[in-house]
Design an enzyme around this catalytic site. Sequence first.
Site: not given
Ligand SMILES: O=C[C@H](O)COP(=O)(O)O
Length: 233
Positions: A154, A183, A93
């Site tokens: 994403k 994503k 990513d």
């Molecule tokens: O992949 C993205 C982030 O790690 C999402 O983090 P979160 O669920 O704490 O907003």
Amino acid sequence: MVSLETLPDMIDITAVAADTRLSDVDRICDIAKAYHCASTITLPCYLARTMKNTIGYELLHGSVTGFPYGGELTSTKVYEAKQLELLGAQEIDMVMNIGAFLSGNLKYTKQDITAVCEAVKVPVKVIIETALLDEAQIAKASELVASAGAPWVKSSTGFHGKPTTVEIVRIMKEAAGENVKVKAAGGIRDLDTMLEMADAGAERFGLGGRSCENIFLELDRRLGRENLMEYIK
Ligand SMILES: O=C[C@H](O)COP(=O)(O)O
């Protein structure tokens, strides 16, 4: 239509915050194994740990480059992506150069993405950081990611407060087109929103370890089964 039972197959469980400890990495691996997530995504320094923790499981191992701000030199992003691939990352990513995009330097922004995508064989998911963009910019950035040759767009790192919404997913999917997967990530906190996002075109979700635990607690409750988390403490 995505079902509650199969939703975990679409989740990348992450440990990417600055204060991530080894214990957090181990925890997301345990959860990913118990619930059959799509992948674990960690900071580059923890990639080997996730691989060691999940040997024998059908789980992808991902990591991040140009994370979380996207302002690195392209050569730095390329180097990091290549190293991650050599270490065994199966997905990467990367954060788009948000400042370049907002400055109108679309050529540079696109080249930055293309360079990383061409440097590695594994799929790259390009984070456009929707929390910092308006709707028109979200559409434009999604189109740019598609034209740069990336297989995934994403929404967000989750580090800028504004959560990803169903409408944002819809805009991204429409702009990115059929050939680019979407994503959804950042601030996603409930199952119904995830199901709606899947209907709107999301094919993968990024959830931080803590948010993922809460989502799975709710999933177990809705499926009428005991909380699996109780058994992996
Ligand atoms: O992949 C993205 C982030 O790690 C999402 O983090 P979160 O669920 O704490 O907003």
